[in-house]
Write a protein that holds these residues in place. Sequence first.
Motif, short mmCIF file in Angstrom:
data_model
loop_
_atom_site.label_atom_id
_atom_site.label_comp_id
_atom_site.label_asym_id
_atom_site.label_seq_id
_atom_site.Cartn_x
_atom_site.Cartn_y
_atom_site.Cartn_z
N VAL A 226 1.01 -0.78 -0.21
CA VAL A 226 -0.03 0.12 -0.08
C VAL A 226 1.20 1.26 0.33
CG1 VAL A 226 -1.61 1.33 0.94
CG2 VAL A 226 -1.69 -1.00 1.12
N ASP A 231 -4.33 9.89 5.33
CA ASP A 231 -5.97 9.82 5.13
C ASP A 231 -6.42 9.05 4.42
OD1 ASP A 231 -6.07 10.59 2.30
OD2 ASP A 231 -7.31 12.35 2.19
N GLY A 232 -5.75 7.41 4.37
CA GLY A 232 -5.59 6.46 3.33
C GLY A 232 -6.47 7.07 2.59
N PRO A 252 -2.55 -4.17 3.83
CA PRO A 252 -3.65 -3.18 3.55
C PRO A 252 -3.55 -3.29 5.50
CG PRO A 252 -3.88 -3.93 1.53
CD PRO A 252 -2.85 -4.38 2.39
N GLU A 253 -3.58 -4.19 6.16
CA GLU A 253 -3.65 -4.07 7.53
C GLU A 253 -2.73 -4.38 8.13
OE1 GLU A 253 -5.19 -7.59 11.19
OE2 GLU A 253 -4.29 -8.63 8.83
N SER A 254 -1.05 -4.11 7.70
CA SER A 254 -0.36 -3.90 8.59
C SER A 254 0.01 -1.67 8.23
CB SER A 254 1.63 -4.00 8.11
OG SER A 254 1.63 -4.00 6.74
N TRP A 255 -0.82 -1.44 7.05
CA TRP A 255 -0.79 -0.16 6.77
C TRP A 255 -1.75 0.62 7.64
CZ3 TRP A 255 -3.75 3.97 6.09
CH2 TRP A 255 -3.25 5.49 5.46
N GLU A 256 -2.92 0.86 8.01
CA GLU A 256 -4.10 0.67 9.18
C GLU A 256 -3.05 0.53 10.71
OE1 GLU A 256 -6.60 2.11 8.58
OE2 GLU A 256 -7.01 1.58 6.69
N ARG A 257 -2.63 -0.01 10.27
CA ARG A 257 -2.16 -0.32 11.95
C ARG A 257 -0.96 0.39 12.55
NH1 ARG A 257 -0.38 -6.22 15.24
NH2 ARG A 257 -0.45 -5.01 17.24
N ARG A 259 -0.03 3.56 11.04
CA ARG A 259 -0.09 4.84 10.80
C ARG A 259 -0.80 4.69 11.79
NH1 ARG A 259 -6.07 6.94 7.81
NH2 ARG A 259 -6.34 4.59 9.36
N ASP A 260 -1.44 4.47 12.74
CA ASP A 260 -2.50 4.24 13.67
C ASP A 260 -1.21 4.51 14.63
OD1 ASP A 260 -4.49 4.30 12.88
OD2 ASP A 260 -5.69 2.20 13.66
#
Length: 265
Positions: A226, A231-232, A252-257, A259-260
Amino acid sequence: MDRVAEILAEAAAEAVEPRFRALAAGEVMEKAPGEVVTIADREAELIIERRLRELLPVPVVGEEAVAADPGLARALHSEPAVWLVDPVDGTSNFIAGRPEYAVMASLVRSGQTVASWIWQPATATCYTAELGAGAWRNGHQLTRAPLVGEPAKWRGSVKSRFLDPEHRRLLETNTTAFGEITPGRHAAGIEYPDITEGALDFILYWRTLPWDHAPGSLLVSEAGGVSARLDGSPYRPEAPGGEDGLLVAADPESWERIRDILLGP
């Protein structure tokens, strides 16, 4: 796809590689405060521009041409198709005699990168990507495996040079959650392939000049990773101006984590 790869390799052989560790006095110039350019950058861009236009006669937005005339970058928004060119990505490495540099190009249609090429002369390695058709290294398809385990085992790079003090302090605190944070290799044309090859798990960029990030963003995305704004929203090449961050990660899953964690309290 093959002809563009040949053009980049030809330009490197003609104008770049002969000057590696052999730059003469006066062949390194400052084009802006803190930004340097060499005769190799300028000559290679002219070669690539001419040959790409012969292949597909659309505007060429090159890093060095835009440095001389910033208005040229408007073609990214005003034209249906545009070539993007970075004749020597990692110029500071090239000047210092370090082999971590690349020659890059992308094809942008209607504001979206549809094909990209990264040529690494030092290792004769060519990375290519085509929208919807995958990512490749020297003809071998690349697939980036998703991250597993906890962030304390993940390796990343955070580019802090263009960060404001508040964001820099925040990231200095939050990056301690990861296993290793490296300074990067000072060349997007080396770092993006590092993501696809598993040498890095994520990179946070702040300044996102289009010729630096269009090639690698497509490469990573087509390999299963990704490349997205904070902002995604998916990365799209834009004219220089404004730094709003770009996070590149293995899946995608690690990207979200990631970023958080990076932007958390």
